[in-house]
Structure formats: structure tokens, C-alpha cells
Design an enzyme around this catalytic site. Structure first.
Site, short mmCIF file in Angstrom:
data_model
loop_
_atom_site.label_atom_id
_atom_site.label_comp_id
_atom_site.label_asym_id
_atom_site.label_seq_id
_atom_site.Cartn_x
_atom_site.Cartn_y
_atom_site.Cartn_z
N HIS A 21 -9.24 3.40 -2.35
CA HIS A 21 -7.67 2.99 -2.13
C HIS A 21 -7.14 2.38 -3.31
O HIS A 21 -7.24 1.00 -3.24
CB HIS A 21 -7.63 2.34 -0.76
CG HIS A 21 -6.23 2.00 -0.47
ND1 HIS A 21 -4.89 2.63 -1.13
CD2 HIS A 21 -5.81 0.93 0.29
CE1 HIS A 21 -3.87 1.93 -0.43
NE2 HIS A 21 -4.41 1.10 0.29
N CYS A 63 -0.10 2.70 6.19
CA CYS A 63 0.51 1.62 6.78
C CYS A 63 0.44 0.50 5.38
O CYS A 63 0.15 0.85 4.62
CB CYS A 63 -0.80 0.91 7.51
SG CYS A 63 -2.30 0.64 6.79
N CYS A 80 0.70 -1.31 0.18
CA CYS A 80 -0.04 -0.02 0.10
C CYS A 80 0.74 1.45 0.11
O CYS A 80 0.34 2.38 -0.24
CB CYS A 80 -0.98 0.06 1.18
SG CYS A 80 -2.09 -1.47 1.20
#
Length: 416
Positions: A372, A402, A97
Site C-alpha cells: 500500500h 478507507c 490513503c
């Protein structure tokens, strides 16, 4: 070391990450090949910042699911799809991510070191066309030896473990999610994303495929979210261990003090699955002169940090602390924060750990409302932070995410 200057930034809208099925239409970007999505982003950046692509030394792109249409070095193929000169190179990376922000950070390192003059960092992810898991790697690449020594669990279990261990309630998570939706709705209504957002076109027809973010759900309330069932409760009860342990039980081997995991996350307080791309133009001082451009900001510091891989999602705190220390700054020196809303508990815990004023965090909503697009998100957050600094006439922002496997990444930018 010289400065890494941010010249300009653009992004696509975020389209729902779902292909058409039967009579159900797909997301607005679901019929656009990810190379074409990135190619349009590169060309829009060149148009907006008025530069010759031949001046770009390298393009560094984050993409998480590097398989199928997103394999074969999507950075290089996107450059070719954009019609840029053959001499322009590209490289793809995967820091889960954090990939999009890592693309920016590596591009910034290139110009700050003096090894390059002009670079582009960013990312792209088509979650509709290349869904999570398309690389068939699982959590750990199916390494039987690694599993003997290191326990890893899916991220949704880690998010619920954090909530249970550190006392975050379902009500807090849902209230945060509702606030994300409300802030995103206000930002869209106010046109705050307009400076960087561009309409993506269907390459085959030239017609606009998507001109605005389509994941937000205006009017979402905490009460409405409270009716949704937890997403990861059934997953936690599935056997995955070598001796038949459930996934929850595997997590509790590392955290026996928790006793039992309370599952609080669901589709409404977790990040949305979307498609999208973003590109950031960076330069050294010499590169800015070549471009004939006035920089908008500079990178003050970047950092990564690791955390225990079962709880996994707690590293934005040490990554942010490390970046602040490198910049000689404190939490109070940061005007705006972008903390990726992978799950509601991630920004909630980071805010608590660092004593951050919630009014400075994700002021235009976050991934819960807007989505996202894995490999692009970090760059999108930096783009959003820069635009908002200018809108509010503020100076500094910190972007942090994160990352799977127990990592965090952070970047501090300073408006010029």
C-alpha cells in the site's frame, strides 16, 4: 457536465518500503528519489499512450507524507524531473490513503467540467525514503483544543475495534489475507499486471532497479499467519489520554459497549509498506480528439463520505453507496470491486455491509499481498480494475478506500 474519459494508465512495481541497513539490502526502489520515481511514471505514460506532454493542462498527484523529499510540491518537481515543457503545471494533495484516487477524481472533474481538456491524476509514495510520520503531525496536528472534543486513535487500533465490535475473528482475517496472497501470486504468474507495469531504472546508471512487485509472499497460509502475534496489542496498552488513559481506553470511551478490544491484526493481515507510483491519463471528448486517442473507459461517478473518527475505517460503505446513487446503479450492477486492504477487516466489513459477492472483490489480490504505497494506491487500484475489466471482458468496476480521520472515497468506472 461532459464525460471524464480514461485514456491510459501505467504504474511502477511496488518495492519493499525499507532502506538498506548494514548487510540487509533495501527495497528495489529505495534508492530512487520519489520525484524521479514519478518522473519515470509520467514519461512511461507518455510513451505508452503516445501523446505530447505539452497537451496536458494539469497533473494532480496524491502524496501523504509531504515532507523532506516529498515536500516542495512533488507534482511540479516530478514534471520538471521528467523533462516536460515548463508550461505543464502540477499540484499535490493529501487525503491520506485516498490521495491517489482523489488525484484521479480531481483530474476527472477538471475535464468533465469543460475547464480542462487533458489531465493526469495519480500519486506517488516512497515509504522507504519518507516514512510515515515524517511530517511530525501525529494524528491531529498536535491541536490541544481539538483533543478536548474529538478523540482519535491510531488506525491499527481502529481496525481491531471494528473487528471486535462487529464480530470479525482472527481466523476470518487470516483466511482473507491468505486468499489475497494466493490471488496475487496467480495474477503475477498469469502476467495480468504486465500491460501497465514498467521497469523502473536507476537514474544514475540506467540499470533496471525493479521490474516486478516484490512484496508478495507466495505460499502464505492461514495456518502460518495464525502464528503471528497481534501488532497493536502493546500499542493499545500505551498511555495517551490526558488523564493517563491507554489508547484502547480512549477508543472505548466512544464505544463502551465493546468492553475490551480484541487485537487481531498483524503484519500478515494488514497492508504492506512499499514504494510506488501510478499515473492515469484523462481527457474530455475534445481532449481525446486532440490526443488522437481512443478512450478505454469513463468515470461514471465519484464520491467521498465521512464516518466517526475513532472507528475511522468504516466509510468505504457510505462512500460506495453515495457513488452508486450518483450513477443510478446498485451493488449488483458492479462487475468488479477493488476495496483497499488497509487491514483485512476493511474489505470484510464492506463486503458484509453491501452484500458483495467475494468472488468479485480484489480478484488479483490487494494491499495485504502487494503493498500500500499510501499516496499512489487509489490510482493503482483503478489501473488494476481497468486492466481486469478488459481481460475478463466486463463493463463496470468500483474502487474504494478507507481514509484516516474517518473518511472514505469511491470511484465507479465504465469500460468503453
Amino acid at each position: 457536465m461532459g464525460d471524464a474519459l480514461i485514456i491510459d494508465a501505467v504504474r511502477t512495481p511496488r518495492g519493499r518500503g525499507k532502506r538498506a541497513k548494514g548487510d540487509t539490502p533495501g527495497g528495489g526502489l529505495s534508492e530512487i528519489h520519489p520525484q524521479e520515481l514519478m518522473a519515470q511514471t509520467l514519461n512511461r505514460l507518455a510513451e505508452k499512450a503516445s501523446f505530447d506532454p505539452a497537451l496536458v493542462d494539469d497533473v494532480v498527484l496524491g502524496t501523504v507524507s509531504q515532507a523532506k523529499e516529498q515536500g516542495a510540491c512533488i507534482a511540479r518537481n516530478s514534471i520538471l524531473a521528467a523533462g516536460w515543457p515548463d508550461e505543464v503545471t502540477g499540484v499535490s494533495l493529501n487525503r491520506f490513503c485516498g490521495s491517489g484516487l482523489q488525484g484521479v477524481n480531481f483530474a476527472a472533474m477538471g475535464v468533465a467540467s469543460g475547464m480542462q481538456d487533458v489531465t493526469i491524476g495519480g500519486g506517488v509514495e516512497s515509504m522507504s525514503r519518507v516514512p510515515m510520520g515524517s511530517d511530525e503531525a501525529g494524528i491531529d496536528g498536535h491541536n490541544a483544543q481539538l483533543r478536548k472534543t474529538v478523540v482519535q486513535v491510531p488506525q491499527g487500533i481502529s481496525a481491531d475495534l471494528i473487528a471486535t465490535k462487529f464480530g470479525f475473528t482472527r481466523e476470518e482475517a487470516d483466511a482473507f489475507a491468505a486468499r489475497s496472497q494466493a490471488r496475487a501470486a496467480e495474477a503475477i504468474e498469469d502476467g495480468r499486471f504486465a500491460a501497465s507495469l514498467f521497469a523502473v531504472k536507476d537514474p544514475a546508471t540506467g540499470e533496471v532497479a525493479l521490474a516486478a512487485d516484490e512484496h508478495p509472499r507466495p505460499g502464505t497460509t492461514a495456518e502460518g499467519l495464525g502464528a503471528l502475534r497481534p501488532s497493536f496489542e502493546k500499542m493499545g496498552a500505551m498511555p495517551m489520554g490526558p488523564n493517563g488513559e491507554t489508547i484502547d481506553q480512549l477508543a472505548l470511551i466512544r464505544y463502551p459497549d465493546v468492553g475490551a478490544i480484541t487485537h487481531i491484526h498483524h503484519a500478515g493481515n494488514s497492508s504492506g509498506i512499499v514504494d510506488g507510483a501510478c499515473a492515469i491519463l484523462l481527457a474530455s471528448e475534445e481532449g481525446a480528439k486532440k490526443l488522437g486517442a481512443r478512450p478505454r473507459a469513463r468515470i461514471r461517478a465519484t464520491a467521498t463520505a465521512g464516518a466517526e473518527p475513532v472507528i475511522m475505517l468504516t466509510a468505504p460503505t457510505p462512500a460506495s453507496e453515495r457513488a452508486l446513487a450518483k450513477a443510478g446503479m446498485t451493488v449488483d450492477d458492479i462487475d468488479l470491486w477493488e476495496i483497499n486492504e488497509a487491514f483485512a477487516v476493511v474489505p470484510l466489513k464492506t463486503m458484509r455491509d453491501l452484500s458483495i459477492d467475494p468472488e468479485k472483490v480484489n480478484v488479483n489480490g490487494g494491499a495485504i499481498a502487494l503493498g500500500h504505497p499510501l499516496g499512489a494506491t487509489g490510482a493503482v487500484l483503478l489501473n488494476t480494475a481497468l486492466d481486469e475489466l478488459e481481460r475478463r471482458d466486463l463493463n463496470t468496476a468500483l474502487v474504494t478506500l478507507c481514509i484516516g480521520g474517518g473518511m472514505g472515497i469511491a470511484t465507479i468506472l465504465e469500460r468503453l
